[in-house]
Design an enzyme around this catalytic site. Structure first.
Site, PDB file in Angstrom:
ATOM      1  N   ASP A   1       0.853  -1.202   0.000  1.00  0.00           N
ATOM      2  CA  ASP A   1       0.000   0.000   0.000  1.00  0.00           C
ATOM      3  C   ASP A   1       0.882   1.243   0.000  1.00  0.00           C
ATOM      4  OD1 ASP A   1       0.704  -0.503   2.826  1.00  0.00           O
ATOM      5  OD2 ASP A   1      -0.594   1.211   3.230  1.00  0.00           O
TER       6      ASP A   1
ATOM      7  N   GLU B   1      -0.153  -0.450   5.779  1.00  0.00           N
ATOM      8  CA  GLU B   1       0.855   0.147   6.674  1.00  0.00           C
ATOM      9  C   GLU B   1       0.737   1.661   6.731  1.00  0.00           C
ATOM     10  OE1 GLU B   1       4.570   1.948   8.025  1.00  0.00           O
ATOM     11  OE2 GLU B   1       3.701   2.105   6.024  1.00  0.00           O
TER      12      GLU B   1
END
Length: 451
Positions: free
Chosen positions: A92, A156
């Site tokens: 991500d 994250e």
């Protein structure tokens, strides 16, 4: 670069690495599904899963984590009796921010001036590619000498803790002798660095209400309490005149005893404008690695364009507090909330809400894994000695893993050196750093297996 056979293999794989990173960067995998399609993150997760499967990984799975995102897991068995190493990265990315500020499109990997530009190129899709390069180089030069687990996180950057909670619910899944977190970076390009400490982080939303509704500033201004003015007072209370963070009860005077960070170099790395002072006191390393730092991330209030002459009835802000090693993030959160509430003026109604939190981290740099990494980096970066640095950012998973597996050694390396400008517009990765760190990781796995 060294003439070591592993280095020669990695060099030959770099065109493939660029093509793969181009594919991976193209996914708009921002784990904020109010702004970006969930399908983009799911497609990126499938790409990583397919890549692991192609490399012979077993038990490859898309893990549905409690925050609604997916982490990708795979296991590559090594020789019988070998040690187990967990390789971490996240697929991500941060939102691109102002796309107009990018010289080239944020989700198109573009080579310019010797660097590869694109969101996630360094943080941390490049880390996924780094792990793949290291494993391919070992397979081409005698095989992978350890059991390898790979985990690629899907949220994250949001700090929503999905993988941490999943790991706690499945404590055996990520168990390893050593963990390599591929989400840090060298102190500067060409200087091999392991990150030995991380600041933790907490985010708190503060909302202030003073009136039943907005009022005409001419008719009521001067006596009617202004919620935006109250919020400004509260936010200002979080800093001393020199800009140091001042949260009641939080000690701001810790010191960093490792690598020095030259002040002029920091000004250049941070793009500080001429004549603008740095904030805080102590060395730069003290300020960014060893001390708390508050940042106002956003304010909800009327924009300048279209604003009316009104006394504002409500205002709110999102406040981030970076928490240094040695301070419990949960306690820091309580102190921050108490401070915001105590410093709200005029009896205004105030509400605080914790949005996200991660604990700080401090590694044991005397462990065998660190010796193995130092030896590997000496080959990947000829003539350079491995350095130890802190990092002001947070990787909450580190503390989860340290808690679950207290005997595991944890190393942090990666591609996010200052020129990468992670989280900003025009993020980029140095292909030379990708190449050298892939060599270092491969040789580390070989050295560690023999230690």
């Amino acid at each position: 670069m060294s003439s070591h056979p592993v280095a020669e293999t990695v060099a030959s794989l770099m065109p493939r690495a660029k093509a793969e990173l181009t594919e991976l960067v193209a996914f708009k995998s921002v784990a904020d599904f109010e702004q970006f399609p969930r399908s983009e993150s799911e497609a990126a997760a499938r790409w990583v899963a397919d890549a692991l499967t192609a490399e012979g990984f077993q038990d490859v799975a898309l893990l549905d984590t409690p925050d609604g995102t997916q982490s990708v897991y795979g296991y590559l068995p090594g020789p019988e009796g070998a040690k187990t190493v967990l390789l971490y990265a996240h697929y991500d990315v941060q939102p691109p921010l102002d796309e107009a500020g990018w010289t080239t499109p944020p989700f198109e990997l573009t080579e310019r001036d010797g660097r590869w530009y694109g969101r996630g190129s360094a943080d941390c899709k490049g880390g996924v590619i780094m792990h793949l390069l290291a494993l391919r180089a070992l397979k081409a030069n005698g095989g992978v000498p350890v059991h390898v687990k790979v985990i690629a996180e899907g949220s994250e950057e949001m700090g929503t803790g999905g993988l941490e909670r999943y790991a706690e619910e499945h404590p055996g899944l990520l168990e390893a002798d050593t963990v390599v977190i591929g989400d840090a970076g060298n102190f500067r390009v060409g200087l091999p660095t392991v990150t030995s400490t991380l600041r933790g982080m907490t985010m708190v939303r503060v909302a202030i209400d003073t009136l039943e509704g907005n009022l005409h500033s001419g008719q009521f201004g001067g006596a009617a309490p202004d919620a935006l003015g109250a919020l400004i007072r509260v936010l200002d209370s979080l800093r001393a005149p020199d800009g140091s963070t001042t949260v009641d009860g939080l000690t701001p005077e810790s010191r960093w005893d490792g690598l020095r960070y030259d002040e002029e170099q920091f000004r250049q790395d941070a793009g500080v404008l001429d004549g603008v002072e740095l904030i805080g006191s102590g060395t730069v390393a003290d300020r960014i690695w060893a001390r708390p730092a508050v940042t106002v991330l956003g304010i909800d209030c009327p924009p300048v364009v279209g604003a009316t002459p009104s006394v504002q009835a409500s205002a709110r802000a999102l406040v981030s507090l970076r928490v240094p090693p040695g301070v419990d993030a949960a306690e820091a959160t309580k102190l921050l909330q108490a401070h915001l509430e105590a410093h709200t003026p005029w009896g205004a109604r105030v509400r605080t809400e914790q949005i996200g939190q991660g604990q700080p981290f401090s590694a044991d740099t005397t462990s065998p894994a660190y010796a193995a990494m130092a030896e590997a980096m000496a080959v990947a970066y000829p003539g350079q000695e491995m350095q130890y640095a802190g990092q002001g950012g947070s990787i909450p998973l580190c503390n989860t893993l340290a808690s679950l597996y207290p005997r595991a050694e944890i190393l942090l390396i990666g591609l996010s050196e200052p020129e990468a400008r992670i989280h900003a517009v025009n993020e980029s990765v140095s292909p030379e750093e990708l190449e050298r760190l892939s060599v270092a990781e491969a040789l580390f796995l070989r050295n560690y297996a023999a230690s």
